[in-house]
Design a protein around this motif. Structure first.
Motif, mmCIF file in Angstrom:
data_model
loop_
_atom_site.group_PDB
_atom_site.id
_atom_site.type_symbol
_atom_site.label_atom_id
_atom_site.label_comp_id
_atom_site.label_asym_id
_atom_site.label_seq_id
_atom_site.Cartn_x
_atom_site.Cartn_y
_atom_site.Cartn_z
ATOM 1 N N HIS A 72 -9.349 -9.007 -5.393
ATOM 2 C CA HIS A 72 -7.965 -8.912 -6.005
ATOM 3 C C HIS A 72 -7.769 -8.050 -7.087
ATOM 4 O O HIS A 72 -7.396 -8.376 -8.200
ATOM 5 C CB HIS A 72 -7.279 -10.531 -6.653
ATOM 6 N N HIS A 106 -6.120 -7.786 1.432
ATOM 7 C CA HIS A 106 -5.656 -7.781 -0.080
ATOM 8 C C HIS A 106 -6.724 -7.659 -1.068
ATOM 9 O O HIS A 106 -6.406 -8.141 -2.319
ATOM 10 C CB HIS A 106 -5.114 -9.435 -0.183
ATOM 11 N N ASP A 121 0.748 -14.307 0.058
ATOM 12 C CA ASP A 121 -0.280 -13.584 -0.598
ATOM 13 C C ASP A 121 -1.483 -14.275 -0.984
ATOM 14 O O ASP A 121 -1.181 -15.444 -1.390
ATOM 15 C CB ASP A 121 0.268 -12.872 -1.677
ATOM 16 N N ASP A 122 -2.590 -13.917 -0.988
ATOM 17 C CA ASP A 122 -3.830 -14.389 -1.397
ATOM 18 C C ASP A 122 -4.800 -15.568 -0.565
ATOM 19 O O ASP A 122 -5.924 -15.323 -0.515
ATOM 20 C CB ASP A 122 -3.470 -15.491 -2.748
ATOM 21 N N PRO A 169 -2.641 -5.845 -4.759
ATOM 22 C CA PRO A 169 -2.856 -7.170 -5.443
ATOM 23 C C PRO A 169 -1.999 -7.055 -6.739
ATOM 24 O O PRO A 169 -1.872 -6.185 -7.424
ATOM 25 C CB PRO A 169 -4.377 -6.920 -5.966
ATOM 26 N N SER A 170 -1.432 -8.307 -7.136
ATOM 27 C CA SER A 170 -0.423 -8.603 -8.077
ATOM 28 C C SER A 170 0.855 -7.459 -8.112
ATOM 29 O O SER A 170 1.230 -6.981 -9.019
ATOM 30 C CB SER A 170 -1.065 -8.377 -9.478
#
Ligand SMILES: [Zn+2]
Length: 335
Positions: free
Chosen positions: A234, A230, A93-94, A269-270
């Motif tokens: 975010h 993504h 991720d990210d 996201p998260s």
């Protein structure tokens, strides 16, 4: 203490063939693994799930290569029945800079298919991700006093940093910094705070908490990396227009790097998502979405709520293996 007890139990279960047995019951299932960034210095102590040491990641990939698990892309796992195999799909991720600077050699060596969910705002801006960098600086500064006197962000305040208040200080500083339009002004305040507290954000001339640049993302393609969505900033807006805008901006940006790739895979996201967003994703032609809920993926899984196991520096090798074989999922269902 609990962790040591847990590891001892897992060791006994593995020694008695428990891992092997659970694998037999889980044939046809896929364990989707989730990684984030990598540690240049001591970030793995700050947030072990967000920044793994490169050597730990290399060990995991080597273990996977020698194991009997079949590492497949998420698209493959979705399109093909498990066929009696135990499968692993890798996701990340990210798009932290360490993915290229610290572990591209590992990715390139094993060439396992990896879905990399990229949040594009900081890819475009190329500064440190401010909320994470601030949280790190304050984590390194417990007991110190931070004085922020800056009329541009309307702050004239001092903080004595403690474990209890550091998250609130980060939130307050981020809200103040967000009022600035200009990226370089925002980065300047971050650097001022870093200097004031004597915590460097540079290690071996590399800026910590930066996301990959467009050029680095392009280079990663050669290591069997598939860039996917993504959100741009975010975030996971609960308003449809903002949510769709996040995906559209993210898609437009990534499409410049991979013009011939279908961007139809998304990661919340998260891990934050709401039931109403599932229909919005369908409208956007999103085929799969991944969460951070634990569990195995199989033909009965909702493709817009695919569970993943969040690997990290604080995950013992036996915990990792217990997750892959399905033992942990089985135990969670019992309790
Ligand atoms: Zn993320």
């Amino acid at each position: 203490m609990f962790k040591a007890f847990k590891i001892a139990c897992l060791f006994i279960i593995k020694s008695c063939g428990g891992f092997w047995l659970t694998r037999q019951f889980n044939k046809g299932n896929t364990c989707v693994l989730c990684y984030h960034g990598f540690s240049y210095d001591d970030e793995y102590l700050f947030r072990p799930k967000l920044f793994m040491r490169p050597q730990t990641f290399a060990r995991r990939m080597e273990w996977l290569k020698k194991s009997n698990y079949e590492v497949v892309s998420l698209q493959y796992a979705v399109a093909h029945d498990g066929e009696g195999k135990n499968r692993i799909a890798l996701t990340m991720d990210d798009g932290w800079a360490g993915t290229y600077e610290l572990v591209d050699d590992v990715l390139s060596k094993y060439q396992f298919p990896l879905m990399l969910y990229v949040t594009s705002y900081y890819v475009e801006k190329q500064g440190a991700v401010i909320n994470v960098a601030l949280a790190y600086i304050l984590w390194r500064s417990l007991g110190k006093t931070l004085i922020v006197k800056n009329a541009d962000i309307g702050l004239n305040k001092s903080y004595v940093i403690s474990n209890d208040n550091r998250n609130n200080i980060v939130t307050e500083l981020c809200e103040a910094i967000d009022t600035l339009e200009n990226t370089s002004d925002r980065q300047q305040i971050l650097m001022d705070i870093s200097r004031e507290l004597d915590v460097t954000l540079m290690v071996n001339a590399q800026l910590l908490f930066r996301l990959l640049s467009k050029e680095e993302l392009t280079k990663l393609l050669a290591s069997n990396v598939d860039l996917q969505l993504h959100s741009h900033r975010h975030c996971s807006p609960q308003n449809e227009e903002s949510f769709q805008q996040e995906i559209a901006q993210n898609r437009d940006y990534l499409q410049q790097i991979v013009p011939n790739t279908l961007l139809e895979h998304f990661c919340y996201p998260s891990g934050e998502y709401y039931t109403k967003q599932l229909a919005w994703l369908e409208k956007n032609a999103i085929k799969t979405s991944t969460t951070i809920s634990s569990g195995m993926f199989n033909k009965d899984t909702d493709l817009l709520q695919i569970p993943r196991f969040l690997d990290g520096e604080d995950v013992h090798q036996l915990e990792f293996e217990a997750e892959l074989c399905g033992l942990t999922t089985f135990i969670r269902k019992l309790f």
